[in-house]
Design a protein around this motif. Structure first.
Motif, PDB file in Angstrom:
ATOM      1  N   ARG A 294       0.708  -1.283   0.101  1.00 54.81           N
ATOM      2  CA  ARG A 294      -0.098  -0.094   0.006  1.00 54.81           C
ATOM      3  C   ARG A 294       0.778   1.257   0.049  1.00 54.81           C
ATOM      4  NH1 ARG A 294      -3.926   0.139   4.760  1.00 54.81           N
ATOM      5  NH2 ARG A 294      -3.023  -1.528   5.735  1.00 54.81           N
ATOM      6  N   LEU A 295       2.012   1.223  -0.273  1.00 52.95           N
ATOM      7  CA  LEU A 295       3.163   2.162  -0.094  1.00 52.95           C
ATOM      8  C   LEU A 295       3.090   2.961  -1.469  1.00 52.95           C
ATOM      9  CD1 LEU A 295       5.335   4.067   1.099  1.00 52.95           C
ATOM     10  CD2 LEU A 295       6.866   2.390  -0.155  1.00 52.95           C
ATOM     11  N   ILE A 296       2.740   4.302  -1.297  1.00 50.29           N
ATOM     12  CA  ILE A 296       3.256   5.273  -2.393  1.00 50.29           C
ATOM     13  C   ILE A 296       4.218   6.283  -1.882  1.00 50.29           C
ATOM     14  CG2 ILE A 296       2.496   7.061  -3.946  1.00 50.29           C
ATOM     15  CD1 ILE A 296      -0.354   6.272  -3.468  1.00 50.29           C
ATOM     16  N   LEU A 297       5.490   6.043  -2.534  1.00 44.73           N
ATOM     17  CA  LEU A 297       6.799   7.058  -1.988  1.00 44.73           C
ATOM     18  C   LEU A 297       6.756   8.181  -2.732  1.00 44.73           C
ATOM     19  CD1 LEU A 297       9.353   6.937  -0.252  1.00 44.73           C
ATOM     20  CD2 LEU A 297      10.582   6.071  -2.161  1.00 44.73           C
ATOM     21  N   GLY A 298       6.291   9.226  -2.091  1.00 49.43           N
ATOM     22  CA  GLY A 298       6.422  10.602  -2.461  1.00 49.43           C
ATOM     23  C   GLY A 298       7.609  11.178  -1.854  1.00 49.43           C
ATOM     24  N   VAL A 299       8.351  11.909  -2.917  1.00 49.62           N
ATOM     25  CA  VAL A 299       9.700  12.504  -2.589  1.00 49.62           C
ATOM     26  C   VAL A 299       9.723  14.068  -2.915  1.00 49.62           C
ATOM     27  CG1 VAL A 299      10.774  10.365  -2.833  1.00 49.62           C
ATOM     28  CG2 VAL A 299      10.728  11.628  -5.054  1.00 49.62           C
ATOM     29  N   GLY A 300      10.769  14.744  -2.249  1.00 44.52           N
ATOM     30  CA  GLY A 300      10.756  15.979  -2.591  1.00 44.52           C
ATOM     31  C   GLY A 300      12.248  16.362  -2.234  1.00 44.52           C
ATOM     32  N   ALA A 301      12.633  17.570  -2.528  1.00 45.04           N
ATOM     33  CA  ALA A 301      13.974  18.070  -2.505  1.00 45.04           C
ATOM     34  C   ALA A 301      14.246  18.576  -1.035  1.00 45.04           C
ATOM     35  CB  ALA A 301      14.395  19.259  -3.630  1.00 45.04           C
ATOM     36  N   GLY A 302      13.306  19.091  -0.393  1.00 44.81           N
ATOM     37  CA  GLY A 302      13.468  19.863   0.729  1.00 44.81           C
ATOM     38  C   GLY A 302      13.923  21.351   0.797  1.00 44.81           C
ATOM     39  N   HIS A 303      13.738  21.928   1.922  1.00 43.17           N
ATOM     40  CA  HIS A 303      13.870  23.468   1.625  1.00 43.17           C
ATOM     41  C   HIS A 303      14.634  24.032   3.035  1.00 43.17           C
ATOM     42  CE1 HIS A 303      10.620  24.362   4.511  1.00 43.17           C
ATOM     43  NE2 HIS A 303      10.001  23.333   4.086  1.00 43.17           N
TER      44      HIS A 303
ATOM     45  N   TRP B 105       5.952   9.193  -6.439  1.00 41.63           N
ATOM     46  CA  TRP B 105       5.226  10.597  -6.912  1.00 41.63           C
ATOM     47  C   TRP B 105       6.482  11.502  -6.343  1.00 41.63           C
ATOM     48  CZ3 TRP B 105      -0.576  10.217  -5.326  1.00 41.63           C
ATOM     49  CH2 TRP B 105      -0.974   9.176  -5.949  1.00 41.63           C
ATOM     50  N   VAL B 106       6.555  12.644  -7.414  1.00 42.62           N
ATOM     51  CA  VAL B 106       7.581  13.484  -7.002  1.00 42.62           C
ATOM     52  C   VAL B 106       6.681  15.141  -6.815  1.00 42.62           C
ATOM     53  CG1 VAL B 106       9.597  14.890  -8.080  1.00 42.62           C
ATOM     54  CG2 VAL B 106       9.298  12.512  -8.802  1.00 42.62           C
ATOM     55  N   GLY B 107       7.327  15.657  -5.713  1.00 43.71           N
ATOM     56  CA  GLY B 107       6.662  16.520  -5.186  1.00 43.71           C
ATOM     57  C   GLY B 107       7.294  18.245  -5.399  1.00 43.71           C
TER      58      GLY B 107
ATOM     59  N   ASP C  63       6.361   8.519 -11.349  1.00 45.25           N
ATOM     60  CA  ASP C  63       5.147   7.965 -11.822  1.00 45.25           C
ATOM     61  C   ASP C  63       4.020   8.753 -11.413  1.00 45.25           C
ATOM     62  OD1 ASP C  63       6.282   5.188 -12.258  1.00 45.25           O
ATOM     63  OD2 ASP C  63       6.609   5.078 -10.124  1.00 45.25           O
ATOM     64  N   GLY C  64       4.186  10.053 -10.597  1.00 39.05           N
ATOM     65  CA  GLY C  64       3.289  10.811 -10.384  1.00 39.05           C
ATOM     66  C   GLY C  64       3.712  12.200 -10.095  1.00 39.05           C
ATOM     67  N   TRP C  65       2.866  13.279  -9.842  1.00 38.89           N
ATOM     68  CA  TRP C  65       3.069  14.824  -9.482  1.00 38.89           C
ATOM     69  C   TRP C  65       2.468  15.190  -8.503  1.00 38.89           C
ATOM     70  CZ3 TRP C  65       1.088  19.564 -11.476  1.00 38.89           C
ATOM     71  CH2 TRP C  65       1.787  20.943 -10.988  1.00 38.89           C
ATOM     72  N   LEU C  66       3.078  15.868  -7.463  1.00 40.56           N
ATOM     73  CA  LEU C  66       2.643  16.303  -6.300  1.00 40.56           C
ATOM     74  C   LEU C  66       2.823  17.678  -6.183  1.00 40.56           C
ATOM     75  CD1 LEU C  66       3.539  13.507  -3.664  1.00 40.56           C
ATOM     76  CD2 LEU C  66       1.061  13.816  -4.502  1.00 40.56           C
TER      77      LEU C  66
END
Length: 315
Positions: free
Chosen positions: A121-130, A192-194, A209-212
């Motif tokens: 059931r995991l969707i791994l959403g990732v982002g660069a951080g700030h 999914w990339v944020g 595989d997706g955009w956030l």
């Protein structure tokens, strides 16, 4: 590619309360809330057909940002693992994990275990951080966080794949001959990339595989979605790709109080009509947030949305 959303329908998910308590969005009741409240909200999402529940990721907040961001940020993996055990269907999204702060093998171990335990059931959403201080404290170069995220996504693709002994060779990370079990339940964990910067949109199109998106106004979404499609076509990317949007805060019905100027409220039919505009733009999933004064009001809102708004999201 793996499809995680129903085809031909506008799906809906939500960021969990309590887990992150930024002054920008947390409700006052969340300060005194805890694990029991998180569980009940996740169970309400499970009952209500929500596509996912989502959690944020920060390791430590510097004093200069504490007044706005707060310092309450539950660990995303621990939180999602706890909620996986008390839910059955709702998917578990990191929105977003700042994966560049950690070695990809360490990240893969955590999230592969989560996917295994939750039955895929995991969707791994990732982002660069700030947060610059967060990177400095962990010994990571903030200035190179974009390039680091690109390589980390590629490394995670390998480490979260079906192979017990994954292999990867990059500029910063390289590994081979190192086995990790348990493996994810899914053959391919969706990533999914944020982010809404040009670099983030490009990263989502080419590597995700997706955009956030991160709170883009409605007027900006069509041009960004067009850009995503252009970049994916240019890169030869095909298959399922989940485009998301963060909606305005919502309230189903008449709250009898001031909800703030940006909140959408009123009859279910009117809310559904407004939210259908996202689907018309090419959005596949909307992340909703409800105004509330208590956990009970929040779960009531979730139930009202699921029963009276959601059935009309597709016209």
């Amino acid at each position: 590619m793996v499809r995680v959303l129903p085809e031909g329908r506008l799906a809906y998910g939500m960021q969990l309360p309590v887990q992150s308590q930024s002054a920008l969005y947390a409700e006052s009741w969340e300060v005194a809330a805890g694990a029991e409240d998180l569980v009940e909200v996740a169970r309400a999402a499970d009952r209500g057909g929500f596509a996912y529940v989502a959690v944020c990721d920060h390791v430590a907040i510097p004093r200069r940002l504490a007044d706005t961001m707060g310092t309450t940020w539950y660990d995303p993996v621990a939180t999602l693992a706890h909620l996986a055990a008390v839910t059955e269907r709702v998917q578990l999204l990191s929105h977003v994990a700042v994966v560049g702060l950690r070695h990809p093998l360490a990240t893969a171990k955590q999230y592969a275990t989560l996917d295994h335990l939750s039955g895929g059931r995991l969707i791994l959403g990732v982002g660069a951080g700030h947060v610059t201080e967060e990177f400095a404290a962990l010994g990571v170069d903030f200035a190179r966080r974009g390039a680091l995220l690109d390589e980390t996504i590629d490394a995670l693709r390998a480490a979260l794949g079906p192979e017990e002994f994954p292999e990867f060779a990059g500029e910063r990370y390289a590994f081979s001959g190192l086995g990790q079990k348990p493996r994810p339940a899914r053959e391919r964990v969706p990533v999914w990339v944020g982010g809404s910067s040009p670099a983030a949109v490009r990263r989502a199109a080419v590597r995700g595989d997706g955009w956030l998106p991160q709170g883009d106004p409605r007027r900006d979404l069509p041009s960004r979605i067009t850009r995503l499609r252009e970049l994916r076509e240019r890169a030869g990317r095909t298959g399922p790709f989940a485009i998301g949007a963060l909606t305005e805060p919502l309230y189903v019905g008449d709250a009898g109080r001031d909800l703030g100027r940006r909140t959408l409220s009123g009859k279910p039919e009117a809310l559904a009509e407004s939210l259908r505009a996202y689907g018309a733009m090419g959005v596949h999933q909307i992340q909703v947030r409800f105004r509330s004064r208590s956990r009970g009001e929040l779960t009531d809102q979730m139930a009202a949305f699921a029963a009276d708004v959601a059935p009309h999201l597709d016209g």
